[in-house]
Every structure is written in structure tokens, then in C-alpha cells.
Design an enzyme around this catalytic site. Structure first.
Site, PDB file in Angstrom:
ATOM      1  N   HIS A 224      27.221  -3.772   3.313  1.00 54.23           N
ATOM      2  CA  HIS A 224      26.448  -3.257   2.167  1.00 54.23           C
ATOM      3  C   HIS A 224      27.213  -2.233   1.316  1.00 54.23           C
ATOM      4  CE1 HIS A 224      23.183  -5.561   3.579  1.00 54.23           C
ATOM      5  NE2 HIS A 224      22.579  -4.680   4.357  1.00 54.23           N
TER       6      HIS A 224
ATOM      7  N   HIS B 113      17.506  -4.303  -1.880  1.00 52.76           N
ATOM      8  CA  HIS B 113      17.132  -4.318  -0.465  1.00 52.76           C
ATOM      9  C   HIS B 113      15.704  -3.811  -0.236  1.00 52.76           C
ATOM     10  CE1 HIS B 113      17.682  -4.336   3.827  1.00 52.76           C
ATOM     11  NE2 HIS B 113      18.982  -4.507   3.756  1.00 52.76           N
TER      12      HIS B 113
ATOM     13  N   GLU C 236      16.693 -10.579   0.406  1.00 46.12           N
ATOM     14  CA  GLU C 236      17.893 -10.123  -0.298  1.00 46.12           C
ATOM     15  C   GLU C 236      18.597 -11.338  -0.888  1.00 46.12           C
ATOM     16  OE1 GLU C 236      20.062  -7.644   2.724  1.00 46.12           O
ATOM     17  OE2 GLU C 236      18.208  -8.047   3.787  1.00 46.12           O
TER      18      GLU C 236
HETATM   19  C1  GLA Z   1      20.772  -6.634   6.177  1.00 50.34           C
HETATM   20  C2  GLA Z   1      21.622  -6.947   7.328  1.00 50.34           C
HETATM   21  C3  GLA Z   1      20.927  -6.396   8.511  1.00 50.34           C
HETATM   22  C4  GLA Z   1      20.719  -4.929   8.352  1.00 50.34           C
HETATM   23  C5  GLA Z   1      19.867  -4.671   7.214  1.00 50.34           C
HETATM   24  C6  GLA Z   1      19.632  -3.197   6.937  1.00 50.34           C
HETATM   25  O1  GLA Z   1      19.662  -7.395   6.178  1.00 50.34           O
HETATM   26  O2  GLA Z   1      21.884  -8.308   7.503  1.00 50.34           O
HETATM   27  O3  GLA Z   1      21.650  -6.673   9.639  1.00 50.34           O
HETATM   28  O4  GLA Z   1      21.932  -4.300   8.148  1.00 50.34           O
HETATM   29  O5  GLA Z   1      20.484  -5.237   6.099  1.00 50.34           O
HETATM   30  O6  GLA Z   1      19.581  -2.392   8.021  1.00 50.34           O
END
Ligand code: GLA
Length: 346
Positions: A106, A180, A310
């Protein structure tokens, strides 16, 4: 519809952070801050016209300055994992900061979700556009190229909002942008197991034991990941026994008619439809939430209390040249768009 701009407080370095509150005639209320481009609150009507908070977030800036799991935030430069932090760009490999032993995640700890974005607001009768822009300098989180990003929240009076992403760079780089937000259509009183999920995908991105793409796409027809028809999550023991954190290959990207995903809560009638230009949608069932974060006593963010949608390119695309490309070259314009539409079923 109307928009109100308020002060949301100050960053430790003295810069002021703003909060934009938009109210639609049809009922939806959304609040967005230019810190991290975060959606702090989203209220939509149920079948009795009762507004309910359906996204995880906080009412004060200080809570966003402490670690949190990307609640409502814009994620960049790269949403999702990059294996071992190896960013292969045309002319070299850049080592990105590691989130754990296996990946960069991220955009890193100082990713776009922690940045203060410039803003501009355009108001029309049936549409309010909140333009957020940010210049990510060459070398930020070790990504190459000066990258100018614009994310525009387009809020429409029909209880929907879109996020339009645009970016240009002065040197080749990789980019994968998403939002997100965490959703619970009942308002975080229970897990999402009484919600129905439909995903317009028959393939998902295969993962290894470290959640990294193997490079293969697998057919999910007839498996636990088959949501081509609506599934009441508890009927599949999701997420109590089988957690979601998977990227689905969107069947009809760019369609205004066929949603990439539909999330529905029959007891309240609230329904959310997600449309996107992006090739993938990561569906994540709040597996790392642990109840330690809350908006207030009524809304506590416990394990499995939300589902994230997402929309994005596949994780680790820079290291899988046959995946849809995330390379952005000098002279190119990056453009993606995702729309969230809210309805209620009588
Ligand atoms: C995404 C990732 C997860 C986690 C979330 C936030 O969905 O794939 O594994 O990191 O973000 O915590």
C-alpha cells in the site's frame, strides 16, 4: 445538494487540514478530508429512509494521525503487495521499503494515505467535484519519477460517488491507485456475515502462502470464491471460517450497467453497487481489525465487521509482465475511475 468546508484541525507541522461535507437531496451524506483523501463518514438511507453510518472512520483528525488500517484512504503509489519490495521499472529495479518479510504494501508507511492533498471544489446543481492533487517527488518511498496525481471525488445527487484518478510522471514508474473504504451496510453492529455479496468475476489472482501472486489466474467457478450469483456470506461461513482477501478479475470493466460487485444487506434494504474501469477488485473482510479502533461506543471496528472493495490492478504486476500493465511512462496519462452507487430495496 450542498457542500460545507470546515477545518479538520492541524498537522504537527502546522498545516491546516480540511473536511468537506456533502449532503445530497436524496439523502446520502459523505465527508472527505484532504488528509490522505480519506472518506471519514458515509451515511446512506435504509428502506425506511433512516440514515446510517456505513463506513469505518473517525470524527477527529488526531485518530487518523495514529496508525490505522487505511480507513477510507486513497492508497498509492502502489495499492496491494509488491513481492520483496522489488519494483522492476524499464531501466532498473528499485528496492521499496518492506512491510514484513515478504512485501512492500500500500505504498509504504508514508504512502498517499498520510499525505496532505491540495484541493479545489466545483459545484454544479446535481454534482459536486472535490479535486485533490498531490505531487509525489522522485524518490518518495523510493519510487522513481516525479508523479503528479489527481483524485477527484465526484458526488452525484442520485446517492452515488465516483473517484476519478489521473496522473502523469516525468520518468517511468509504476502506479496502482485505490480507495480503502471499509463498508458495513448495517452500521457496524455485527459482522458482515448477514450481507450478500456478488462479484462479476469467474477468475481470481492465485496467491502463494505469503499472499503474493503466483502469476496464475484461477477459475473460481464452483469454489468458495464463486460469487457470480449473490451469496449470503454466512451460508459459506464467510468470514468466520473462510476469510476474504482476494483479488477478482473484473469481467466487464468500464461498464456503467454491469457492476463489478454488489453488496446487499436484506434486513435494512441497503445495497451498494461498485463499477470500475480497473481490471481487478480486492475484496477484504477486515481480517486484521481487532476491535481496538472505534468511532464511538456504537461503532467499533472489530474483526470481520466490514468488507473492502479495493478496485485496482493486480498486486505485484511490475513483476508479472503478463498482468495488465501498471507502468506509467513519461508522456502518458494514467486514468481510472470507480463508482459506488447506493440504493435501497423496499
Ligand atoms: C489489503 C490487503 C490486506 C490488508 C488490508 C489492510 O486488503 O490485501 O492484506 O493489508 O489491505 O490491512
Amino acid at each position: 445538494m450542498r457542500v460545507t468546508t470546515l477545518s479538520f484541525g492541524f498537522l504537527p507541522d502546522g498545516r491546516e487540514v480540511m473536511l468537506f461535507q456533502v449532503e445530497c437531496e436524496k439523502g446520502m451524506q459523505i465527508s472527505i478530508t484532504n488528509y490522505g483523501g480519506i472518506i471519514t463518514s458515509l451515511k446512506v438511507p435504509d428502506r425506511h429512509q433512516q440514515l446510517g453510518e456505513i463506513t469505518a472512520g473517525f470524527d477527529s483528525l488526531v485518530d487518523y494521525l495514529k496508525p490505522h488500517p487505511y480507513f477510507g484512504a486513497l492508497i498509492g503509489r502502489y495499492a496491494g503487495r509488491i513481492a520483496y519490495g522489488n519494483l522492476s521499472v524499464k531501466n532498473g529495479v528499485y528496492q521499496l521499503k518492506m512491510h514484513d518479510d515478504y512485501c512492500h504494501l500500500h505504498g509504504g508507511d508514508t504512502g498517499f494515505h498520510t499525505r496532505l492533498w491540495d484541493y479545489e471544489i466545483d459545484k454544479k446543481d446535481d454534482e459536486i467535484r472535490i479535486h485533490l492533487s498531490y505531487l509525489s517527488p522522485h524518490g518518495e518511498e523510493n519510487y522513481p519519477g516525479n508523479l503528479t496525481v489527481r483524485a477527484t471525488y465526484v458526488i452525484q445527487d442520485n446517492n452515488s460517488f465516483s473517484i476519478e484518478y489521473e496522473a502523469v510522471t516525468d520518468a517511468p514508474t509504476h502506479l496502482n491507485l485505490t480507495n480503502h473504504a471499509y463498508f458495513n451496510l448495517r452500521g457496524f453492529r455485527d459482522t458482515i456475515s448477514d450481507h450478500q455479496l456478488q462479484v462479476n468475476a469467474y477468475q481470481s489472482v492465485e496467491l502463494d502462502e505469503h499472499m503474493l501472486p503466483t502469476g496464475r489466474l484461477t477459475d473460481c467457478s464452483g469454489t468458495l470464491l464463486d460469487f457470480q450469483k449473490p451469496v449470503l456470506l454466512c451460508d459459506r461461513s464467510i468470514p468466520s471460517e473462510f476469510e476474504l482477501d482476494h483479488c477478482f478479475v473484473v469481467q466487464n470493466p468500464n461498464s456503467d450497467e454491469i457492476p463489478a460487485a454488489v453488496f446487499y444487506h436484506e434486513p435494512t434494504g441497503r445495497m451498494m453497487k461498485v463499477y470500475t474501469s480497473q481490471p481487478g477488485i480486492q475484496v477484504y473482510s477486515g481480517n486484521f481489525l481487532d476491535g481496538s479502533l472505534k468511532r464511538n461506543e456504537e461503532q467499533q471496528f472489530f474483526k470481520h465487521s466490514a468488507l473492502c472493495f479495493e478496485t485496482q490492478h493486480f498486486a505485484d504486476s511490475p513483476n508479472h509482465p503478463h498482468f495488465p500493465s501498471t507502468l506509467l511512462d513519461k508522456g502518458e496519462v494514467f486514468k481510472e475511475r470507480t463508482t459506488f452507487r447506493f440504493e435501497y430495496v423496499e
